[in-house]
Design a protein around this motif. Structure first.
Motif, short mmCIF file in Angstrom:
data_model
loop_
_atom_site.label_atom_id
_atom_site.label_comp_id
_atom_site.label_asym_id
_atom_site.label_seq_id
_atom_site.Cartn_x
_atom_site.Cartn_y
_atom_site.Cartn_z
N GLY A 146 0.41 -1.21 0.01
CA GLY A 146 0.22 -0.06 -0.14
C GLY A 146 1.05 1.34 -0.22
O GLY A 146 1.89 1.48 0.55
N SER A 147 0.50 2.83 -0.43
CA SER A 147 1.04 4.02 -0.57
C SER A 147 0.10 4.69 0.75
O SER A 147 -1.27 4.49 0.69
CB SER A 147 0.99 4.31 -1.78
OG SER A 147 -0.44 4.76 -2.20
N ASN A 148 0.94 5.85 0.91
CA ASN A 148 0.84 6.39 1.25
C ASN A 148 -0.66 7.87 0.79
O ASN A 148 -1.11 7.58 1.92
CB ASN A 148 1.76 7.87 1.88
CG ASN A 148 2.82 7.37 3.30
OD1 ASN A 148 2.31 6.06 3.53
ND2 ASN A 148 3.43 7.73 2.82
N ALA A 149 -0.78 7.12 -0.03
CA ALA A 149 -1.40 8.08 -0.93
C ALA A 149 -2.77 7.20 -0.97
O ALA A 149 -3.61 8.13 -0.85
CB ALA A 149 -1.01 8.44 -2.34
N ALA A 150 -2.54 6.00 -0.81
CA ALA A 150 -4.30 5.12 -1.03
C ALA A 150 -4.68 5.08 0.48
O ALA A 150 -5.67 5.20 0.49
CB ALA A 150 -2.99 3.55 -1.64
N ALA A 151 -3.76 5.39 1.38
CA ALA A 151 -4.08 4.98 2.46
C ALA A 151 -4.89 6.12 2.45
O ALA A 151 -5.85 6.33 3.74
CB ALA A 151 -3.01 4.68 3.17
N ILE A 152 -4.37 7.00 1.98
CA ILE A 152 -5.04 8.72 2.82
C ILE A 152 -6.26 8.55 2.34
O ILE A 152 -7.56 8.90 2.71
CB ILE A 152 -3.81 9.80 2.85
CG1 ILE A 152 -3.14 9.91 3.39
CG2 ILE A 152 -4.91 11.32 2.10
CD1 ILE A 152 -2.06 10.88 3.35
N VAL A 153 -6.43 8.95 0.94
CA VAL A 153 -7.49 8.48 0.04
C VAL A 153 -8.21 7.66 0.79
O VAL A 153 -10.25 8.15 0.53
CB VAL A 153 -7.18 8.32 -0.98
CG1 VAL A 153 -8.70 7.95 -2.03
CG2 VAL A 153 -6.89 8.83 -2.56
N ARG A 154 -7.99 6.38 1.25
CA ARG A 154 -9.21 5.12 1.64
C ARG A 154 -9.80 6.67 2.74
O ARG A 154 -10.90 5.41 3.42
CB ARG A 154 -9.18 4.28 1.73
CG ARG A 154 -8.13 3.33 1.06
CD ARG A 154 -8.20 1.86 0.89
NE ARG A 154 -6.78 1.41 1.92
CZ ARG A 154 -5.86 1.32 1.17
NH1 ARG A 154 -5.50 1.56 0.45
NH2 ARG A 154 -4.75 1.93 2.36
N HIS A 155 -9.30 6.37 3.87
CA HIS A 155 -9.08 7.29 5.05
C HIS A 155 -9.80 8.74 4.84
O HIS A 155 -10.72 8.97 6.76
CB HIS A 155 -8.83 6.68 6.04
CG HIS A 155 -7.82 5.78 5.99
ND1 HIS A 155 -9.32 4.41 6.54
CD2 HIS A 155 -7.62 4.56 5.79
CE1 HIS A 155 -8.35 3.16 6.79
NE2 HIS A 155 -7.69 3.20 5.69
N ALA A 156 -9.55 9.59 4.54
CA ALA A 156 -10.13 10.88 4.63
C ALA A 156 -11.29 11.09 4.31
O ALA A 156 -12.11 10.50 3.97
CB ALA A 156 -9.22 11.97 3.33
N LYS A 157 -11.78 12.02 5.41
CA LYS A 157 -13.12 12.52 5.31
C LYS A 157 -13.12 14.24 4.78
O LYS A 157 -14.20 14.21 4.27
CB LYS A 157 -12.93 13.58 7.18
CG LYS A 157 -13.17 12.09 7.99
CD LYS A 157 -13.43 12.27 9.60
CE LYS A 157 -13.07 11.80 10.66
NZ LYS A 157 -13.07 12.05 12.05
#
Length: 142
Positions: free
Chosen positions: A124-135
């Motif tokens: 996983g990447s930081n960008a993908a993780a942020i996209v998945r969890h961002a409000k």
């Protein structure tokens, strides 16, 4: 349109940072938004547990160096100083960025990302993780 744009950057990844920043600057100027640059350092205790002596000194030096690089980066941005800010923290990039986005009331997160690789698919990447969890909205720049 936007009032606060959070831009997580990796100060060691010039190309990713420049790509994300160019989009962030354009959108901030168009909407009159403030822009906050953010860099996450790895938690020093994660790799220095056996050598606890000097962790605080190591962390302090890492923060100073990161802040110097962010300050130099901010000086290259053609925006009023009162519209720009930055911070540095220790931890997991996803968690720190999402927490800061909430704290700042960011209505957009802009992050640079590379083309996915096998490693990215597995870990996983930081960008993908942020996209998945961002409000809030996230713009991923390649």
């Amino acid at each position: 349109m936007y009032s606060m744009i959070l831009v997580p950057v990796d100060i060691e990844e010039t190309e990713l940072t420049e790509n994300a920043l160019s989009h962030a600057i354009k959108l901030a100027k168009l909407s009159g938004a403030k822009m906050h640059l953010f860099h996450v350092l790895p938690d020093a205790s994660a790799f220095m547990t056996a050598y606890s002596f000097g962790i605080k000194e190591f962390e302090n030096q890492a923060v100073v160096k990161a802040e110097e690089k962010l300050e130099a980066l901010i000086k290259t941005i053609d925006m009023p100083a009162d519209k720009l800010s930055y911070s540095v923290s220790f931890g997991v990039p996803r968690d720190e960025a999402l927490s800061l986005a909430d704290e700042l009331g960011a209505d957009l997160i802009i992050i640079g990302s590379r083309r996915p690789s096998v490693k990215t698919y597995l870990l996983g990447s930081n960008a993908a993780a942020i996209v998945r969890h961002a409000k809030t909205s996230v713009l991923v720049v390649r």
